[in-house]
Each structure stands twice: as structure tokens, then as C-alpha cells.
Enzyme design. Structure first.
Site, PDB file in Angstrom:
ATOM      1  N   ASP A 176       0.972  -1.288   0.006  1.00  0.00           N
ATOM      2  CA  ASP A 176       0.075  -0.013   0.071  1.00  0.00           C
ATOM      3  C   ASP A 176       0.789   1.132   0.034  1.00  0.00           C
ATOM      4  OD1 ASP A 176      -1.443   2.154   0.511  1.00  0.00           O
ATOM      5  OD2 ASP A 176      -2.865   1.141   2.209  1.00  0.00           O
ATOM      6  N   GLU A 269       1.840   1.919  13.384  1.00  0.00           N
ATOM      7  CA  GLU A 269       0.886   1.821  12.483  1.00  0.00           C
ATOM      8  C   GLU A 269      -0.234   1.237  12.952  1.00  0.00           C
ATOM      9  OE1 GLU A 269      -1.719   0.722  10.487  1.00  0.00           O
ATOM     10  OE2 GLU A 269      -0.611  -0.007   8.848  1.00  0.00           O
ATOM     11  N   GLU A 278      -9.592  -3.531  15.514  1.00  0.00           N
ATOM     12  CA  GLU A 278      -8.482  -4.231  15.904  1.00  0.00           C
ATOM     13  C   GLU A 278      -7.804  -3.974  16.944  1.00  0.00           C
ATOM     14  OE1 GLU A 278      -5.121  -4.509  13.129  1.00  0.00           O
ATOM     15  OE2 GLU A 278      -6.551  -4.424  11.222  1.00  0.00           O
ATOM     16  N   HIS A 427      -5.349   0.424   1.438  1.00  0.00           N
ATOM     17  CA  HIS A 427      -5.955  -1.082   1.819  1.00  0.00           C
ATOM     18  C   HIS A 427      -6.815  -0.777   2.822  1.00  0.00           C
ATOM     19  CE1 HIS A 427      -3.414  -0.683   5.223  1.00  0.00           C
ATOM     20  NE2 HIS A 427      -3.860  -1.950   5.835  1.00  0.00           N
TER      21      HIS A 427
HETATM   22  C1  LIG Z   1      -0.869  -2.997  11.255  1.00  0.00           C
HETATM   23  S1  LIG Z   1       0.608  -3.966  11.525  1.00  0.00           S
HETATM   24  C2  LIG Z   1       1.917  -2.768  11.067  1.00  0.00           C
HETATM   25  C3  LIG Z   1       3.237  -3.342  10.850  1.00  0.00           C
HETATM   26  C4  LIG Z   1       4.471  -2.421  10.716  1.00  0.00           C
HETATM   27  N1  LIG Z   1       4.730  -1.521  11.797  1.00  0.00           N
HETATM   28  C5  LIG Z   1       4.076  -1.527   9.218  1.00  0.00           C
HETATM   29  O1  LIG Z   1       3.896  -0.437   9.463  1.00  0.00           O
HETATM   30  O2  LIG Z   1       3.986  -2.173   8.421  1.00  0.00           O
HETATM   31  C6  LIG Z   1       0.441  -3.679  13.000  1.00  0.00           C
HETATM   32  C7  LIG Z   1       1.684  -4.803  13.833  1.00  0.00           C
HETATM   33  O3  LIG Z   1       1.487  -4.650  15.175  1.00  0.00           O
HETATM   34  C8  LIG Z   1       1.557  -6.017  15.759  1.00  0.00           C
HETATM   35  N2  LIG Z   1       0.767  -5.818  17.264  1.00  0.00           N
HETATM   36  C9  LIG Z   1      -0.595  -5.528  17.359  1.00  0.00           C
HETATM   37  N3  LIG Z   1      -0.487  -5.413  18.821  1.00  0.00           N
HETATM   38  C10 LIG Z   1       0.620  -5.531  19.293  1.00  0.00           C
HETATM   39  C11 LIG Z   1       0.869  -5.554  20.527  1.00  0.00           C
HETATM   40  N4  LIG Z   1       0.040  -5.343  21.640  1.00  0.00           N
HETATM   41  N5  LIG Z   1       2.086  -5.564  21.044  1.00  0.00           N
HETATM   42  C12 LIG Z   1       3.064  -6.044  20.109  1.00  0.00           C
HETATM   43  N6  LIG Z   1       2.750  -6.053  18.784  1.00  0.00           N
HETATM   44  C13 LIG Z   1       1.563  -5.810  18.262  1.00  0.00           C
HETATM   45  C14 LIG Z   1       1.022  -6.850  14.961  1.00  0.00           C
HETATM   46  O4  LIG Z   1       1.196  -8.165  15.105  1.00  0.00           O
HETATM   47  C15 LIG Z   1       1.251  -6.392  13.852  1.00  0.00           C
HETATM   48  O5  LIG Z   1       2.435  -6.739  13.149  1.00  0.00           O
END
Ligand SMILES: C[S@@+](CC[C@H](N)C(=O)[O-])C[C@H]1O[C@@H](n2cnc3c(N)ncnc32)[C@H](O)[C@@H]1O
Length: 545
Positions: A176, A269, A278, A427
Site C-alpha cells: 500500500d 501503524e 483491531e 488498503h
Molecule cells: C498494522 S501492522 C503494522 C506493521 C508495521 N509497523 C508496518 O507499518 O508495516 C501492526 C503490527 O502490530 C503488531 N501488534 C499488534 N498489537 C500488538 C501488541 N499489543 N504488541 C506488540 N505488537 C502488536 C501486529 O502483530 C502487527 O504486526
């Protein structure tokens, strides 16, 4: 070095490693001092109750008494800073306090092999500790459920982190280019906010934002990621050696891990469909409260949910038609009609995700602000948005359309990432809640209502929508509601109505037309004062004349 517990010689020492240096990190906020003692020893041992401990012995010269600090292994987290360097942190056992960074030791091994064996041994002992029953020590529980575990259903979390543990889903986000390109620009153009700073990447995924922060000159980045993607992130970061020295990947939830130092800036993000899906914003806010220095920066800084009524007869008919299947009186001889009503309601409870033509909007949008630097985590459990619009055209109203944008309030160049209809598609697309009972409005008629979102433990929200058309024409002064329509939607179960990879986009030669300037789109960051941002503007932006 102060001793937590003096341990006498008869303890059961399992294995020990000589260190070329050991520093006792003093991490209270008033002093950043470290005292260096050379050499030292770190060893795995057990206290008198047989509980696994990590012990640090400073000094170590022949015959001299050594200071010993013993830390319960269940409380210790270890971060590898380099091939021979690591930091060991231990939180408080006292549950009445926040899990503070009570102890920290920076250790330097004599050889890479020692470091490797130490980390292996640590994993093994940590595993052993995890298998033990939670126990009481000094009147407090040694292990506890984190805030995340308390509010999120375990099976939802398992599926969620399984999803993000797969490269294909990370790739989807990386591809994206509106999203990733905006993050890149926001970080690089605001290099002054990153240069020489400590950064925490909240939910690092592939590690891409950590790498951007390191490119912008961050002194150190802690990339926290709970899913298996953390292992891929380590690999990706190691493959970029000019940056990898300044990035440490920490596998775990931001609600649970300990970091060796506070952050000057958070990057993340955390946005889901309709911004809040989420429930990762809550983790972002928890990370702020746990890791960010006072007055630290957050990228993104602020988010806005935009809402407007829309008219789309095609969409309405499409949804209603799906339930027609259940109106058959003889399906292989079976009458299906008893289930028609339930199926009809079921289809209408799914929010529709697609990219739509902004000309379908019936009134200029309004927005609701969430300031990530100030919002409390608990405030996100319930998002309540009072609605008030003035219809710009006489039309049938089929529901509300929603989208969001976020601001990176960089000190050099503030930047917006928008998911508005008519903007380059992301996305996230846009989201529409379609009412099973649409209603008519006349131009100039007021539409009021409420968008009430209540978080549930499957990392999403139940949405309650009420829309009412107020009296219009002669006698309207007395007020009164003509008609009301309500709907209940599960944000976790959207209907993805994506046919074209790019979705709807305003043709380039029409982009200047006022109809294609939904509020938010035509707002340049430099035009916005922060105070303006925090006061939801009513009906600004679209010229519906
Ligand atoms: C929307 S993705 C963004 C990934 C990356 N930062 C990017 O911008 O491409 C969110 C990420 O946060 C992780 N995540 C969500 N909640 C979390 C938490 N409480 N602690 C650690 N990681 C978390 C998820 O596993 C996922 O890989």
C-alpha cells in the site's frame, strides 16, 4: 553495586559466564548514571527455595568479597545489543506498583560463543520458570495477566497474531504505497524529530518503520512485535547492516515487555478499518504511558474519523437481494422462509468495505478527533459520536459512510495520511453502514443521529447507528423528528466489496471540482493550527452548491 539479596556460597550454581565488563544501569528518571565494574560474572543459579535466578557478580578479583545481585528469572528480560553485548532488565515483583524498570545491567561477554550459550541458557531457564505455577513472593504474585490478556479473548489474539505473523499480510501493507510512502515521507522529512533520539516502534511487523527511523538518524530503535513476524524483522534488519546496529527487535506485546530506556518518540501503524478496528490504538496508548518521556512525540499524533450520510440504491438492492435466497418456499421441498428475516438482518449487520464515489455523499461530512498524545486507553472502549448534518441534495439516505485520516505532526513538515473517498485508494478503503430502512430527505433538511461504538473482546467493535430526519419546511421551527432508522453492525465481520484493485478514484481532470473536495482532502496540514484540530469543525470543506 547495591545487592538486592546477599547470596551465600552454598547456592546451587548451574553455570556461569565471565564478563569483560558489567555496568549497573541506574535508570531512575533523575539520573542517567552508569557505574562500570570490570570484570564480572553472570550466572544461572537457584535461591534457597529452588527458584531460578540470574545473578550478577561484580568485582571478582582474587579473595575479595564480591557484590551479588540476584534477580528472579521470571522478572528478567534480556535484549541483545550486539554480538557480545546485552542488557538485562528486571521489573518489580510488587504488583501494587507499575512494572517499573527497577534494575538494569549492561553486560559484555568475552567472546561471541559465550554470548550465544548465555542466551540459549536464558531461554531454557525462562521456559522452566514459565512452567511453574504462579507463586507468591514477598506477598505478591510473580506472574500476572497483562492488560491485553485481561480484555482480549485468547482465541481472537491467537488468530490476530497468526495473521500478522505471515509475510503475505505484511507485504499487503508494504504494497500500500499511499500508506508506506506517507510514513516514509513523514519520517524522512522530519529527520530532526528522529536524529539522535530513542524510538519505540509499536507493533513493528516487518520492521519497516524501525528501518525508516534508523535511516532518519535515530540513536536507537526498539522494535516491539508480538507475532512471529519479529523473527523475520530480525532477519530483515540484520540484512541492512548500516542500520541494524541501532535497532533491537523485542518479541512480545507492548503491554508486557520491558525496555532498557525511555523513548523520545513512538512510531506505529495501529490503524484498523474505521481507525479503531483491531483495538490496536489502545496498545499504542499503553506504549505511550509505559515508554514515552513526558512531552515525547507520537507518529502518528492525531486521528480523525469522518462521517457523512450517503445515497446508494445499487448497494442497498445488492444487500437486500442476498437474503432473497431465503424466500424460497420449496428448496428441495423445504420452505426456507422462516429464516428470511434473520438472513436479511444478518446481511445488513455487515459494514461494507469498498471505495465509493464521493458524489454519493448527501451532506458534507463531520469528524471526530482522537488525540493519541492525550486520549486515555479506557476512552477507546466506547466511542460515541453525535451526528448532525444538513442535506445538500434531496435524496434517499441509505446510511453513513466513514473514513479516517491521521496526522504526523512533525516539527518540520506536518503530514496527513488520508483514506477519504476520491483520494488515492489505500488498503483500508472506506466503510459504509447500510440501514435496512432507508429514508428520504429534502435539500436543506437536518439529519441528526448517533454513531455509538462499543469495543468487544474479539479486538473490534459493535456499532450502533441511529439516523433521524428532522422536520423540514413550514412548521419545522418547532423541531420534531419525522423518521428514525437504526442499525447494529459488527465491525469484525465486514463485507469486502472490492471488485477493482484500485477501487474508485476521481478522474484526474475532475479532481479540482468542488464536489471532489470532501473535508479533510482539501485541508493542507500547514493550514491547520493544532487548536483547530482539536475542535471538530462542522461541515467545512465540501462545497455542495
Ligand atoms: C498494522 S501492522 C503494522 C506493521 C508495521 N509497523 C508496518 O507499518 O508495516 C501492526 C503490527 O502490530 C503488531 N501488534 C499488534 N498489537 C500488538 C501488541 N499489543 N504488541 C506488540 N505488537 C502488536 C501486529 O502483530 C502487527 O504486526
Amino acid at each position: 553495586m547495591e545487592a538486592d539479596r546477599r547470596v551465600h556460597v552454598h547456592v546451587d550454581v548451574e553455570v556461569e559466564f565471565g564478563l569483560s565488563s558489567i555496568s549497573n544501569l541506574s535508570l531512575d528518571s533523575d539520573s542517567a548514571s552508569t557505574s562500570v565494574v570490570v570484570p564480572g560474572v553472570v550466572r544461572f543459579s537457584r535461591d534457597h527455595g529452588g527458584v531460578p535466578q540470574l545473578q550478577f557478580l561484580a568485582g571478582g578479583w582474587e579473595g575479595a568479597e564480591r557484590d551479588i545481585v540476584g534477580l528472579d528469572i521470571g522478572n528478567v528480560q534480556i535484549f541483545q545489543l550486539g554480538p557480545v553485548q546485552s542488557v538485562c532488565m528486571a521489573g518489580q515483583l510488587d504488583m501494587s506498583k507499575e512494572n517499573m524498570y527497577s534494575r538494569g545491567f549492561k553486560i559484555q561477554f568475552k567472546a561471541e560463543e559465550d554470548s550465544r550459550s548465555f542466551h540459549q541458557k536464558f531461554k531454557q531457564w525462562k521456559g522452566e520458570f514459565a512452567c511453574q505455577e504462579p507463586r507468591v513472593s514477598s506477598g505478591a504474585l510473580a506472574t500476572s495477566r497483562s492488560k491485553f490478556d485481561e480484555k482480549i479473548d485468547a482465541s481472537s489474539a491467537k488468530m490476530y497474531f497468526h495473521y500478522y505473523g505471515q509475510l503475505l499480510h505484511q507485504q499487503n501493507m508494504l504494497q500500500d504505497y499511499v500508506r508506506t510512502g506517507t510514513y516514509y515521507a513523514a519520517v524522512i522529512e522530519n529527520g530532526a524529530d528522529f536524529s539522535g533520539r530513542v524510538v519505540v516502534d509499536v507493533g513493528a511487523g516487518s520492521g519497516i518503520l524501525s528501518l525508516f527511523a534508523a535511516q532518519a538518524g535515530a540513536r536507537h530503535v526498539y522494535a516491539v512485535e508480538a507475532s512471529e513476524m519479529a523473527d523475520y524483522a530480525r532477519k530483515l534488519i540484520a540484512g541492512n547492516p548500516s542500520l541494524s546496529e541501532r535497532i533491537t527487535v523485542i518479541k512480545g506485546k507492548v503491554e508486557e515487555v520491558e525496555l532498557p530506556e525511555k523513548a523520545d518518540i513512538l512510531i506505529s501503524e495501529p490503524m484498523g478499518t474505521l481507525l479503531v478496528n483491531e483495538r490496536m490504538l489502545e496498545s499504542y496508548v499503553i506504549a505511550r504511558d509505559r515508554f514515552l518521556v513526558a512531552e515525547g512525540k507520537m507518529f502518528p499524533t492525531v486521528g480523525r474519523i469522518h462521517v457523512a450520510p450517503f445515497s446508494d440504491e445499487y448497494l442497498y438492492v445488492e444487500i437486500a437481494t442476498k437474503a432473497l435466497f431465503w424466500q424460497q418456499h420449496s428448496y428441495y421441498g423445504v420452505d426456507l422462509t422462516p429464516l428470511h428475516e434473520a438472513a436479511f438482518q444478518g446481511y445488513f449487520s455487515q459494514p461494507v468495505v469498498d471505495a465509493f464515489d464521493p458524489r454519493l455523499l448527501v451532506a458534507p461530512p463531520m469528524f471526530h478527533i482522537i488525540d493519541f498524545t492525550k486520549v486515555k486507553e479506557g476512552d477507546l472502549y466506547e466511542v460515541d459520536i453525535p451526528l448532525k448534518f444538513t442535506a445538500a441534495v434531496g435524496s434517499k439516505v441509505h446510511g453513513i459512510a466513514c473514513w479516517f485520516d491521521v496526522l504526523f505532526n512533525g516539527s518540520t513538515v506536518p503530514r496527513w495520511l488520508t483514506t477519504a473517498p476520491g483520494s488515492p485508494t489505500t488498503h483500508w478503503y472506506q466503510l459504509r453502514c447500510v440501514l435496512s430502512q432507508p429514508f428520504f430527505v429534502m435539500s436543506g433538511q437536518e439529519i441528526t443521529g448517533r454513531l455509538h461504538m462499543i469495543a468487544h473482546n474479539a479486538q473490534s467493535y459493535t456499532i450502533y447507528l441511529t439516523l433521524s430526519a428532522k422536520m423540514w419546511g413550514p412548521g419545522a421551527e418547532q423541531g420534531g423528528i419525522l423518521q428514525t432508522s437504526t442499525g447494529k453492525f459488527d465491525l469484525k465481520e465486514p463485507y469486502y466489496r472490492i471488485s477493482q484493485p484500485q477501487g474508485y478514484q476521481v478522474p484526474q481532470d475532475q479532481q479540482q471540482h468542488p464536489l471532489f473536495q470532501p473535508q479533510g482532502l482539501n485541508v493542507q496540514p500547514q493550514d491547520i493550527e493544532e487548536t483547530e484540530l482539536l475542535e471538530p469543525a462542522q461541515n467545512s470543506g465540501i462545497d455542495f452548491s
